[in-house]
Design an enzyme around this catalytic site. Structure first.
Site, PDB file in Angstrom:
ATOM      1  N   GLU A  17      54.910  37.456  32.507  1.00 51.07           N
ATOM      2  CA  GLU A  17      53.806  36.876  33.290  1.00 51.07           C
ATOM      3  C   GLU A  17      52.478  36.992  32.557  1.00 51.07           C
ATOM      4  O   GLU A  17      52.363  37.693  31.555  1.00 51.07           O
ATOM      5  CB  GLU A  17      53.676  37.624  34.626  1.00 51.07           C
ATOM      6  N   ASN A 101      48.485  40.596  41.842  1.00 53.70           N
ATOM      7  CA  ASN A 101      49.327  39.635  41.133  1.00 53.70           C
ATOM      8  C   ASN A 101      48.460  38.861  40.132  1.00 53.70           C
ATOM      9  O   ASN A 101      47.670  39.467  39.409  1.00 53.70           O
ATOM     10  CB  ASN A 101      50.028  38.751  42.174  1.00 53.70           C
ATOM     11  N   ASN A 147      48.680  33.292  43.209  1.00 52.13           N
ATOM     12  CA  ASN A 147      49.122  33.069  41.837  1.00 52.13           C
ATOM     13  C   ASN A 147      48.045  32.411  40.986  1.00 52.13           C
ATOM     14  O   ASN A 147      46.912  32.870  40.969  1.00 52.13           O
ATOM     15  CB  ASN A 147      50.455  32.302  41.850  1.00 52.13           C
ATOM     16  N   ASP A 197      53.606  28.411  40.238  1.00 55.77           N
ATOM     17  CA  ASP A 197      53.307  29.815  39.898  1.00 55.77           C
ATOM     18  C   ASP A 197      51.979  29.863  39.150  1.00 55.77           C
ATOM     19  O   ASP A 197      50.950  29.503  39.694  1.00 55.77           O
ATOM     20  CB  ASP A 197      54.501  30.392  39.120  1.00 55.77           C
TER      21      ASP A 197
HETATM   22 CA    CA Z   1      52.902  34.648  39.007  1.00 53.81          CA
END
Ligand code: CA
Length: 282
Positions: A17, A101, A147, A197
Site C-alpha cells: 500500500e 489508513n 482511502n 482504493d
Molecule cells: Ca488502501
C-alpha cells in the site's frame, strides 16, 4: 514510452500500500500494512525495510527530516535510523478497533489521512487533517474505508475515495486554508467485492484509481471520463504514485489474493507525468 507493466524486484506484500515518491532522495517508499512494514527503494534498487511495530496506513517524507506516518495510534514521526515511532498527534484513542489508513499531503504540507474499523464496518471511520502546527482537524465523519486522496494540479479540487461508496468523490479545495466543500461524485467504480482504493492525480489532472478486486488501474480524465485501463496480474490493486527523475514512472502496489503477481510491486510508463508527492511540513 514503455506501456509494458514490469514487476519490481521487491518483497511480496500481504497488503502492499501507500506508495509515495521522495523526490529529494529519489526513492520510493511504500508499506505492508498488516506486517507493520515500511519499505524504501533507492534509485539503484537498494531496499531498506523497517518494522514499526504497528499497522501503518500512510508514509510521507517529513520536510524537517525523517518520515511521518498515519498508523494505528495516530499521526507519528519515524526515526529512519531505528524505525522507532513517536506520536505527533493521537487519533481516536477511544477507538482501538480503528486504525489509520490511506493519506497524502497537500502542497502546503498538511497531512490528510482517514481511519477505518478493522472489521470494515460502514460509518465507523473519519478523515483527519494534521496541520504543520500539529493541530488535528476532523474533516469528515461517518466514513467506511477511507482511502485515496489527491489534488488537481491547481489544488482547487481534492479527490477522495471511501471504498464502501463505490465512487471517487471530488471536493472544492481551498489551498490557503485546507478546507473542503461541495462533495460530489467524480466517477463510479466497482460493485460488490470490486471497489476503488488508492489514487494519484497526474500533471494533466488525470485521476488514476486502483481497483481492489478488479485487477486494474483506471485512468479518468479531469471530466471523470474513463480514458485507459491498465490490467494488473493481481486482483487486489491497492494504490499508485508517479516517481522517477522525470515523474513518468507509475508505481502500483498490490495485495495477496488471486493473480500471479498478487502482493508484488509493479511499474509502468503510461506516457504522462505525475505531480510531486508533497512532504509533511510539521
Ligand atoms: Ca488502501
Amino acid at each position: 514510452m514503455t506501456e509494458q507493466l514490469m514487476r519490481v524486484d521487491a518483497p511480496v506484500a500481504e497488503l502492499g500500500e501507500g506508495p509515495v515518491w521522495a523526490d529529494g532522495e529519489q526513492a520510493l517508499y511504500w508499506l505492508d500494512i498488516p506486517a507493520d512494514q515500511v519499505h524504501r527503494m533507492a534509485a539503484g534498487g537498494q531496499l531498506t525495510s523497517w518494522d514499526v511495530g504497528q499497522p501503518v496506513g500512510t508514509v510521507v517524507p517529513r520536510a524537517s527530516g525523517g518520515l511521518a506516518l498515519a498508523a494505528q495510534d495516530g499521526f507519528m514521526a519515524m526515526d529512519q535510523a531505528t524505525g522507532t515511532l513517536s506520536l505527533l498527534a493521537a487519533v481516536e484513542p477511544d477507538r482501538p478497533e480503528n486504525r489509520m489508513n490511506d493519506g497524502a499531503c497537500d502542497r502546503a504540507g498538511r497531512f490528510f489521512a482517514g481511519t477505518m474499523a478493522d472489521d470494515e464496518r460502514p460509518g465507523a471511520g473519519a478523515l483527519y487533517r494534521l496541520d504543520p502546527d500539529l493541530t488535528v482537524t476532523t474533516m469528515l465523519t461517518g466514513t467506511g474505508i477511507s482511502n485515496g486522496i489527491g489534488w488537481s494540479p491547481d489544488e482547487r479540487l481534492m479527490y477522495y475515495v471511501d471504498s464502501l461508496t463505490y465512487q471517487v468523490d471530488v471536493f472544492d479545495y481551498d489551498p490557503a486554508t485546507g478546507a473542503i466543500d461541495g462533495r460530489r461524485r467524480f466517477a463510479a467504480v466497482g460493485q460488490g467485492d470490486v471497489m476503488p482504493d488508492g489514487l494519484t492525480v497526474d500533471a494533466d489532472g488525470g485521476v488514476w484509481v486502483a481497483v481492489w478486486g478488479g485487477g486494474a488501474l483506471l485512468h479518468h480524465d479531469p471530466a471523470g471520463r474513463l480514458r485507459q485501463t491498465i490490467e494488473v496480474p493481481a486482483a487486489h490493486v491497492t494504490s499508485c504514485v508517479f516517481g522517477g527523475p522525470d515523474l513518468d514512472r507509475l508505481y502500483i502496489t498490490t495485495a495477496a489474493g488471486d493473480g500471479a503477481g498478487a502482493g508484488a510491486l509493479f511499474v509502468t510508463e503510461p506516457g504522462v507525468t505525475g505531480q510531486l508527492s508533497h512532504p509533511f511540513r510539521g
